[in-house]
Scaffold this active site. Structure first.
Site, short mmCIF file in Angstrom:
data_model
loop_
_atom_site.label_atom_id
_atom_site.label_comp_id
_atom_site.label_asym_id
_atom_site.label_seq_id
_atom_site.Cartn_x
_atom_site.Cartn_y
_atom_site.Cartn_z
N CYS A 2 0.84 -1.20 0.00
CA CYS A 2 0.00 0.00 0.00
C CYS A 2 0.87 1.25 0.00
CB CYS A 2 -0.91 0.04 1.22
SG CYS A 2 -1.86 -1.46 1.50
N ARG A 16 -4.94 6.85 0.30
CA ARG A 16 -4.02 5.75 0.05
C ARG A 16 -4.40 4.97 -1.20
NH1 ARG A 16 -5.72 1.70 3.86
NH2 ARG A 16 -3.78 0.57 3.51
#
Length: 321
Positions: A2, A16
């Protein structure tokens, strides 16, 4: 895998990319102020700050991947394999499971400073939500408009780092990422000058050569460096539409294209979704792997004094105009 970063331009933005080889039942979830947050070893919290984020809801419990609360505090959990260590129950501390830590912080804290104080007493418990939902090895970024920190539960205990870069990816630990940035201190967005030798007629043959050496692979170390460079050099005119679009453009630069990143199990990591949250206004924007159009959900359109979760299935239908 991520990538998360913070951005301030008039309002505060937090978001994100979430990269995995498969979905996890994710949907946008608003938790109103009077939904009862239960914890394994703490009292239920029935009066708290409302929040919005991406979560899997199991047994009426939102397991947040990231969220922001109505006070503008954001928190996201990112994969931290090989380094994350959770612990047995400790008598003298607040024992909070890894899947409880986001609601534990966001339900009570308005600022990073308050969150840091709360974390001084936290022990991340080594327990799973249920047998069919094992623990994920995570570390966390917590941010408001003024500052950001990184929280890592490792073998030595719980570590909290000041994060002036406002970026987090995955392994290695955050202190490595910060030191590693010094290898790229010569990168610039400016049109480069000849610093090789003034006696040699060397001129750039294209724009963008000031950033030669900026990594472009999908590893966590490279994504950290690239995101930091793009974040700290991007331009937006300060309007909501431009801020949001520029935020997503940065995420796109470090997104994983399906088929280009294989795991050790021969599965394909790819960016399941990207999100940009206007934490100042409580607006959640997202795109999915299937649908690149930006979707928008405003938490303040709902009754935040309610007791029931508000859930929004993701719009995965491709939209091509």
């Amino acid at each position: 895998m991520c990538t998360s970063f913070t951005y301030v331009n008039q309002d505060f933005y937090f978001g994100r990319n979430l990269d995995l080889d498969c979905g996890f039942g994710e949907e946008v979830v608003i938790t109103p102020r009077h939904y009862p947050f239960t914890f394994h070893h703490k009292e239920t919290i029935t009066n708290h700050y409302a929040m919005i984020g991406m979560a899997t809801v199991i047994d009426n419990t939102p397991l947040y991947a990231e969220a922001v609360n109505e006070k503008g505090l954001g928190m996201a959990g990112l994969q931290f394999s090989q380094n994350a260590v959770y612990f047995p129950y400790k008598e003298d501390q607040d024992n909070i499971a890894s899947f409880e830590i986001i609601p534990w912080i966001l339900s009570q804290c308005e600022t990073v400073h308050q969150a840091w104080q709360l974390l001084e007493h936290v022990n991340i418990l080594d327990i799973a939500f249920k047998k069919s939902v094992p623990n994920s090895p995570l570390h966390w970024i917590i941010a408001d408009k003024e500052q950001a920190i990184v929280v890592e539960s490792v073998q030595e205990g719980l570590k909290v780092y000041e994060n002036p870069i406002g970026v987090l990816t995955n392994n290695p630990p955050f202190d490595f990422h910060r030191l590693n940035l010094t290898q790229y201190l010569n990168l610039t967005k400016s049109y480069p000058e000849n610093r090789f030798d003034k006696s040699i007629d060397l001129k750039p043959y294209a724009v963008g050569m000031g950033a030669l050496g900026l990594p472009g692979d999908a590893s966590s170390v490279s994504r950290f460096v690239k995101t930091a460079f793009l974040k700290h050099n991007l331009y937006s005119d300060g309007t909501e539409s431009d801020n949001v679009q520029q935020y997503f453009r940065v995420l796109q630069q470090v997104a994983m294209v399906k088929g280009t990143v294989m795991t050790d199990k021969d599965t394909m990591d790819h960016t399941l979704y990207s999100c940009c949250i206007n934490a100042t206004k409580g607006i959640y924007y997202y795109t999915t792997h299937e649908n690149a159009a930006i979707q928008k959900i405003n938490m303040h359109d709902q009754d935040l004094n309610d007791t029931k979760l508000v859930q929004f299935a993701l719009n995965r239908q491709p939209e091509i105009f």
